[in-house]
Scaffold this motif. Structure first.
Motif, PDB file in Angstrom:
ATOM      1  N   GLY A  69      -5.810  28.382 -27.286  1.00 24.72           N
ATOM      2  CA  GLY A  69      -5.732  29.835 -27.360  1.00 24.72           C
ATOM      3  C   GLY A  69      -7.105  30.405 -27.084  1.00 24.72           C
ATOM      4  N   ARG A  70      -7.342  31.613 -27.574  1.00 23.84           N
ATOM      5  CA  ARG A  70      -8.611  32.302 -27.335  1.00 23.84           C
ATOM      6  C   ARG A  70      -9.291  32.597 -28.658  1.00 23.84           C
ATOM      7  N   VAL A  71     -10.556  32.209 -28.788  1.00 22.83           N
ATOM      8  CA  VAL A  71     -11.390  32.603 -29.920  1.00 22.83           C
ATOM      9  C   VAL A  71     -12.377  33.627 -29.371  1.00 22.83           C
ATOM     10  N   TYR A  72     -12.387  34.793 -29.968  1.00 26.43           N
ATOM     11  CA  TYR A  72     -13.254  35.878 -29.511  1.00 26.43           C
ATOM     12  C   TYR A  72     -14.631  35.713 -30.155  1.00 26.43           C
ATOM     13  N   GLU A  73     -15.577  35.210 -29.371  1.00 26.30           N
ATOM     14  CA  GLU A  73     -16.900  34.852 -29.870  1.00 26.30           C
ATOM     15  C   GLU A  73     -17.635  36.048 -30.458  1.00 26.30           C
TER      16      GLU A  73
END
Length: 98
Positions: free
Chosen positions: A47-51
């Motif tokens: 998935g996507r981890v929003y840094e």
């Protein structure tokens, strides 16, 4: 495509978290102990981890992050974990990214 790296440094401890994006839509968390320059490879997340919506506690023991996989039951969420793992100690569902 080459992987992208994002480093979050603990303010009061020689510890950092490295988020490795890639291949494709996967993220790996790596714990960097700067006292002996060692790395502990952790969990992968599909998935996507929003840094820019994530942070490391001052002592480096906890990681708060915003993530999304756009699948039920949550879609997106904010969670607290212990690096180098994404396993949530606490989780707040959001449902969308905005």
């Amino acid at each position: 495509m080459t992987p992208r790296l994002w480093v979050l440094q603990a303010r009061s401890a020689p510890v950092a978290v490295i988020l490795r994006r890639g291949p494709s839509r996967q993220v790996q968390m790596i714990r960097w102990d700067q006292r002996d320059d060692s790395f502990e490879c952790g969990q992968w997340f599909k998935g996507r981890v929003y840094e820019r919506r994530s942070d490391l506690s001052p002592d480096g023991e906890h990681f708060i992050y915003f993530a999304a996989n756009h699948k039920p039951p949550h879609g997106s969420w904010t969670a607290i974990s212990r690096p180098p793992y994404f396993t949530a100690l606490a989780l707040w569902p959001k449902g969308e990214c905005w």
